[in-house]
Structure formats: C-alpha cells, structure tokens
Motif scaffolding. Structure first.
Motif, PDB file in Angstrom:
ATOM      1  N   UNK A   1       0.851  -1.189   0.000  1.00 33.89           N
ATOM      2  CA  UNK A   1       0.000   0.000   0.000  1.00 33.89           C
ATOM      3  C   UNK A   1       0.887   1.240   0.000  1.00 33.89           C
ATOM      4  N   UNK A   2       0.378   2.324  -0.543  1.00 33.10           N
ATOM      5  CA  UNK A   2       1.147   3.570  -0.502  1.00 33.10           C
ATOM      6  C   UNK A   2       0.233   4.774  -0.665  1.00 33.10           C
ATOM      7  N   UNK A   3       0.756   5.907  -0.208  1.00 33.37           N
ATOM      8  CA  UNK A   3       0.143   7.208  -0.433  1.00 33.37           C
ATOM      9  C   UNK A   3       1.164   8.073  -1.140  1.00 33.37           C
ATOM     10  N   UNK A   4       0.712   8.855  -2.106  1.00 31.49           N
ATOM     11  CA  UNK A   4       1.554   9.859  -2.746  1.00 31.49           C
ATOM     12  C   UNK A   4       1.233  11.211  -2.126  1.00 31.49           C
ATOM     13  N   UNK A   5       2.274  11.980  -1.885  1.00 30.53           N
ATOM     14  CA  UNK A   5       2.130  13.317  -1.315  1.00 30.53           C
ATOM     15  C   UNK A   5       2.888  14.306  -2.178  1.00 30.53           C
ATOM     16  N   UNK A   6       2.353  15.497  -2.280  1.00 27.41           N
ATOM     17  CA  UNK A   6       2.983  16.575  -3.029  1.00 27.41           C
ATOM     18  C   UNK A   6       3.322  17.714  -2.085  1.00 27.41           C
ATOM     19  N   UNK A   7       4.116  18.642  -2.587  1.00 26.73           N
ATOM     20  CA  UNK A   7       4.500  19.809  -1.805  1.00 26.73           C
ATOM     21  C   UNK A   7       3.264  20.421  -1.155  1.00 26.73           C
ATOM     22  N   UNK A   8       3.347  20.659   0.159  1.00 26.32           N
ATOM     23  CA  UNK A   8       2.228  21.249   0.895  1.00 26.32           C
ATOM     24  C   UNK A   8       1.343  20.232   1.596  1.00 26.32           C
ATOM     25  N   UNK A   9       1.539  18.939   1.328  1.00 22.60           N
ATOM     26  CA  UNK A   9       0.734  17.900   1.972  1.00 22.60           C
ATOM     27  C   UNK A   9       1.335  17.497   3.315  1.00 22.60           C
ATOM     28  N   UNK A  10       0.468  17.035   4.210  1.00 21.33           N
ATOM     29  CA  UNK A  10       0.850  16.553   5.529  1.00 21.33           C
ATOM     30  C   UNK A  10       0.557  15.061   5.636  1.00 21.33           C
ATOM     31  N   UNK A  11       1.267  14.383   6.542  1.00 21.81           N
ATOM     32  CA  UNK A  11       0.998  12.983   6.840  1.00 21.81           C
ATOM     33  C   UNK A  11       1.225  12.753   8.334  1.00 21.81           C
ATOM     34  N   UNK A  12       0.436  11.867   8.919  1.00 19.59           N
ATOM     35  CA  UNK A  12       0.624  11.435  10.297  1.00 19.59           C
ATOM     36  C   UNK A  12       0.946   9.960  10.253  1.00 19.59           C
ATOM     37  N   UNK A  13       2.080   9.568  10.828  1.00 18.77           N
ATOM     38  CA  UNK A  13       2.499   8.170  10.844  1.00 18.77           C
ATOM     39  C   UNK A  13       2.341   7.660  12.283  1.00 18.77           C
ATOM     40  N   UNK A  14       1.459   6.677  12.483  1.00 16.03           N
ATOM     41  CA  UNK A  14       1.248   6.165  13.846  1.00 16.03           C
ATOM     42  C   UNK A  14       2.491   5.463  14.400  1.00 16.03           C
ATOM     43  N   UNK A  15       2.602   5.411  15.725  1.00 14.01           N
ATOM     44  CA  UNK A  15       3.701   4.662  16.331  1.00 14.01           C
ATOM     45  C   UNK A  15       3.714   3.216  15.845  1.00 14.01           C
ATOM     46  N   UNK A  16       4.905   2.653  15.739  1.00 16.04           N
ATOM     47  CA  UNK A  16       5.152   1.247  15.420  1.00 16.04           C
ATOM     48  C   UNK A  16       4.805   0.863  13.982  1.00 16.04           C
ATOM     49  N   UNK A  17       4.406   1.771  13.112  1.00 14.50           N
ATOM     50  CA  UNK A  17       4.012   1.430  11.745  1.00 14.50           C
ATOM     51  C   UNK A  17       5.247   1.331  10.846  1.00 14.50           C
ATOM     52  N   UNK A  18       5.598   0.131  10.363  1.00 14.42           N
ATOM     53  CA  UNK A  18       6.711   0.025   9.412  1.00 14.42           C
ATOM     54  C   UNK A  18       6.342   0.737   8.111  1.00 14.42           C
ATOM     55  N   UNK A  19       7.286   1.497   7.567  1.00 17.33           N
ATOM     56  CA  UNK A  19       7.026   2.245   6.340  1.00 17.33           C
ATOM     57  C   UNK A  19       8.342   2.524   5.616  1.00 17.33           C
ATOM     58  N   UNK A  20       8.204   2.957   4.369  1.00 18.62           N
ATOM     59  CA  UNK A  20       9.336   3.326   3.513  1.00 18.62           C
ATOM     60  C   UNK A  20       8.987   4.661   2.874  1.00 18.62           C
ATOM     61  N   UNK A  21       9.923   5.607   2.903  1.00 20.16           N
ATOM     62  CA  UNK A  21       9.724   6.910   2.268  1.00 20.16           C
ATOM     63  C   UNK A  21      10.465   6.929   0.940  1.00 20.16           C
ATOM     64  N   UNK A  22       9.815   7.428  -0.092  1.00 19.80           N
ATOM     65  CA  UNK A  22      10.394   7.407  -1.433  1.00 19.80           C
ATOM     66  C   UNK A  22      10.248   8.781  -2.073  1.00 19.80           C
ATOM     67  N   UNK A  23      11.301   9.199  -2.773  1.00 17.84           N
ATOM     68  CA  UNK A  23      11.261  10.426  -3.557  1.00 17.84           C
ATOM     69  C   UNK A  23      10.747  10.075  -4.952  1.00 17.84           C
ATOM     70  N   UNK A  24       9.634  10.692  -5.363  1.00 20.14           N
ATOM     71  CA  UNK A  24       9.028  10.396  -6.655  1.00 20.14           C
ATOM     72  C   UNK A  24       9.640  11.194  -7.806  1.00 20.14           C
ATOM     73  N   UNK A  25      10.671  11.942  -7.553  1.00 17.80           N
ATOM     74  CA  UNK A  25      11.305  12.721  -8.620  1.00 17.80           C
ATOM     75  C   UNK A  25      12.624  12.084  -9.025  1.00 17.80           C
TER      76      UNK A  25
END
Length: 147
Positions: free
Chosen positions: A91-115
């Motif tokens: 699963x994934x969410x895409x975010x653009x400049x100006x967007x916010x995200x809240x990541x809950x405690x203990x949630x494994x995730x990967x951050x990726x640069x789409x550019x």
C-alpha cells in the motif's frame, strides 16, 4: 480574559530556544536513503519533541523502518513523496509539496522520492523523540522514478 485554569503552571523563568541554520545537526538516528537533520531535540534542551528536516535524494527511498512509540507528523516542504506501508509494503500514499501525513507509532514504512532529478524535503515532528528502528530491507518492484 484568560481562563484562570490555564494560569496553573505558568513559568516566567524560562525563555524560548532558537536554533539557527548553522546549528542544525545530522548527529541523530538515521536510516539509509534518508538524511535526518535535527533542529529541536534532546541535545538542545527539548524533552518531549523532536523537530527537523528529512531529505531523500532524487529517485531514492529509505530502508523500511518504524519510529517505535513515537508519533510522527510530516509536511512536504519540497518535492514529491511516496510512503509505502502495509503487508509487504504493497500500500502507498503519494504526497505533493504542501501535503501533511501522520504516521502512527510502530508502523513500518518506507519513504520514497518520486522525482528523478529533484530532492525531497520533509519537515518532521516526532514525539517524544527521534526514535528510529531500521528493519531488514525488502525487494520492491523497480522504481518508476529511478533514472
């Protein structure tokens, strides 16, 4: 008029702490693929919040990680992001400049640069501290963002 209940605990014996750009540090917990730059942190006197920037190079992603019991808020200052999460990071969410995200405690995730050619810069707040637990890397399909 100030609510009298809000006056409890007021202290005039302290002052705000200013952190200038030349005082920022990368001497903090890191994950391969993401550079964390600390501004507000325990080392400068904060005891219940971490605030800083996180950078991802073009087309680059972090290793899987979570932030233990810390709750994280992120704001995309520059660039285009993707956050992978869920079973097998499918699963994934895409975010653009100006967007916010809240990541809950203990949630494994990967951050990726789409550019492919621009950096990704996050403003990140974490409480109570910059807790980072790196996890084993995983094979993801080749990035459509890679050069």
């Amino acid at each position: 008029m100030i609510n009298p209940h809000l006056r409890t605990g007021v202290r005039n014996d302290r002052a705000p702490a200013v952190v200038t750009a030349d005082q920022l540090t990368v001497e903090t917990r890191q994950s391969a693929g993401a550079t964390r730059i600390a501004a507000i942190h325990r080392g400068m006197g904060a005891d219940r919040i971490w605030l800083g920037k996180v950078l991802n190079d073009p087309a680059y992603r972090s290793v899987p990680h979570h932030h233990a019991g810390a709750e994280t808020g992120g704001y995309v200052l520059e660039g285009k992001a993707r956050i992978y999460f869920g079973e097998g990071y499918r699963e994934y969410y895409d975010l653009d400049e100006g967007d916010f995200v809240q990541v809950p405690p203990w949630l494994p995730h990967i951050e990726c640069n789409r550019s492919k050619d621009a950096r990704l810069v996050w403003l990140t707040a974490r409480t109570p501290d910059n807790l980072v637990v790196n996890l084993p890397d995983v094979d993801l399909p080749p990035s459509e963002f890679a050069s």
